[in-house]
Write an enzyme that holds these catalytic residues in place. Sequence first.
Site, mmCIF file in Angstrom:
data_model
loop_
_atom_site.group_PDB
_atom_site.id
_atom_site.type_symbol
_atom_site.label_atom_id
_atom_site.label_comp_id
_atom_site.label_asym_id
_atom_site.label_seq_id
_atom_site.Cartn_x
_atom_site.Cartn_y
_atom_site.Cartn_z
ATOM 1 N N ASP A 42 -4.406 2.152 0.400
ATOM 2 C CA ASP A 42 -4.037 0.756 0.071
ATOM 3 C C ASP A 42 -4.906 -0.340 0.714
ATOM 4 O OD1 ASP A 42 -2.046 2.181 -1.189
ATOM 5 O OD2 ASP A 42 -0.370 1.279 -0.108
ATOM 6 N N ASP B 178 -1.486 0.541 -4.179
ATOM 7 C CA ASP B 178 -0.102 0.143 -4.399
ATOM 8 C C ASP B 178 -0.115 -0.639 -5.720
ATOM 9 O OD1 ASP B 178 2.417 0.379 -3.003
ATOM 10 O OD2 ASP B 178 2.363 -1.767 -2.540
ATOM 11 N N HIS C 213 3.897 -8.423 -4.231
ATOM 12 C CA HIS C 213 2.559 -7.992 -3.821
ATOM 13 C C HIS C 213 2.042 -6.907 -4.758
ATOM 14 C CE1 HIS C 213 5.208 -4.971 -2.058
ATOM 15 N NE2 HIS C 213 4.179 -4.136 -2.112
ATOM 16 N N LYS D 62 0.454 4.172 -7.136
ATOM 17 C CA LYS D 62 1.836 4.514 -6.780
ATOM 18 C C LYS D 62 2.676 3.251 -6.734
ATOM 19 C CE LYS D 62 0.656 4.107 -1.935
ATOM 20 N NZ LYS D 62 1.458 2.901 -1.659
ATOM 21 N N CYS E 195 2.719 2.762 4.533
ATOM 22 C CA CYS E 195 2.133 3.720 3.579
ATOM 23 C C CYS E 195 1.290 4.797 4.244
ATOM 24 C CB CYS E 195 1.374 2.974 2.495
ATOM 25 S SG CYS E 195 2.528 2.065 1.419
HETATM 26 C C1 VGL Z 1 2.921 -1.116 1.844
HETATM 27 C C2 VGL Z 1 4.818 -2.390 2.111
HETATM 28 C C3 VGL Z 1 5.004 -2.435 0.748
HETATM 29 C C4 VGL Z 1 1.765 -0.405 2.484
HETATM 30 C C5 VGL Z 1 3.098 -1.161 0.472
HETATM 31 O O1 VGL Z 1 0.733 -0.194 1.809
HETATM 32 O O2 VGL Z 1 1.886 -0.047 3.675
HETATM 33 N N1 VGL Z 1 3.788 -1.725 2.644
HETATM 34 N N2 VGL Z 1 4.137 -1.812 -0.066
HETATM 35 ZN ZN ZN Z 2 4.294 -2.096 -2.174
#
Ligand code: VGL
Ligand code: ZN
Length: 198
Positions: A9, A47, A82, A107, A152
């Site tokens: 991510d 993400d 996001h 994902k 993540c």
């Molecule tokens: C993530 C919060 C929500 C991450 C993704 O990539 O750690 N954190 N979505």
């Molecule tokens: Zn997320």
Amino acid sequence: MTHALLVIDVQNDFCPGGALAVPGGDEIVPGINALMETAEAVILTQDWHPAGHSSFASSHDGKAPLQMIDMPYGPQVLWPDHCVQGSEGAAFHPGMNTTRADLIIRKGYNPLIDSYSAFFENDHKTPTGLHGYLQTRGIDRLIMVGLATDFCVNFSAVDAAQLGYDVTLDPALCRAIDLDGSLGKAMEGMREAGVRLA
Ligand code: VGL
Ligand code: ZN
């Protein structure tokens, strides 16, 4: 043993200026690019949420980002909107060498279930397909880097270790959100799961 670098991510929304900015998120990009040079395989995750995703606080009346909610699959942190599919925030950090990637796995596309881990959605049951890909390529060792250490990266590393991969986390190439001590808990959980630190 065949190893893969798994980059979690590294997207604009998790970098400074993004919707869910992780402090120093952009600092890890040059080091990740350098590590790609020696990796046998490179896999990136993204993400990738539909607008109105159930992990967004804006999808729940009276809820603010970072509050908790009970989902059918368990407690869930609510986040600012996001990494909406196709948005600039969901794009990789422009400095990252995406050309080198063998596979990009997305994902969090199921509107009803969040997916922190690159292996399973947050119900801990629904696979993303990554395990099958790694198995068929004979990859059994993973170097994990990216954002965010305590969400993540953590869930991906623990799932990978439980699936039997030899997992090494490079903490210098990760950055954390650290919500209410979540970083300490994540490091502890990864250690217990047998994740090594580089
Ligand atoms: C993530 C919060 C929500 C991450 C993704 O990539 O750690 N954190 N979505
Ligand atoms: Zn997320």
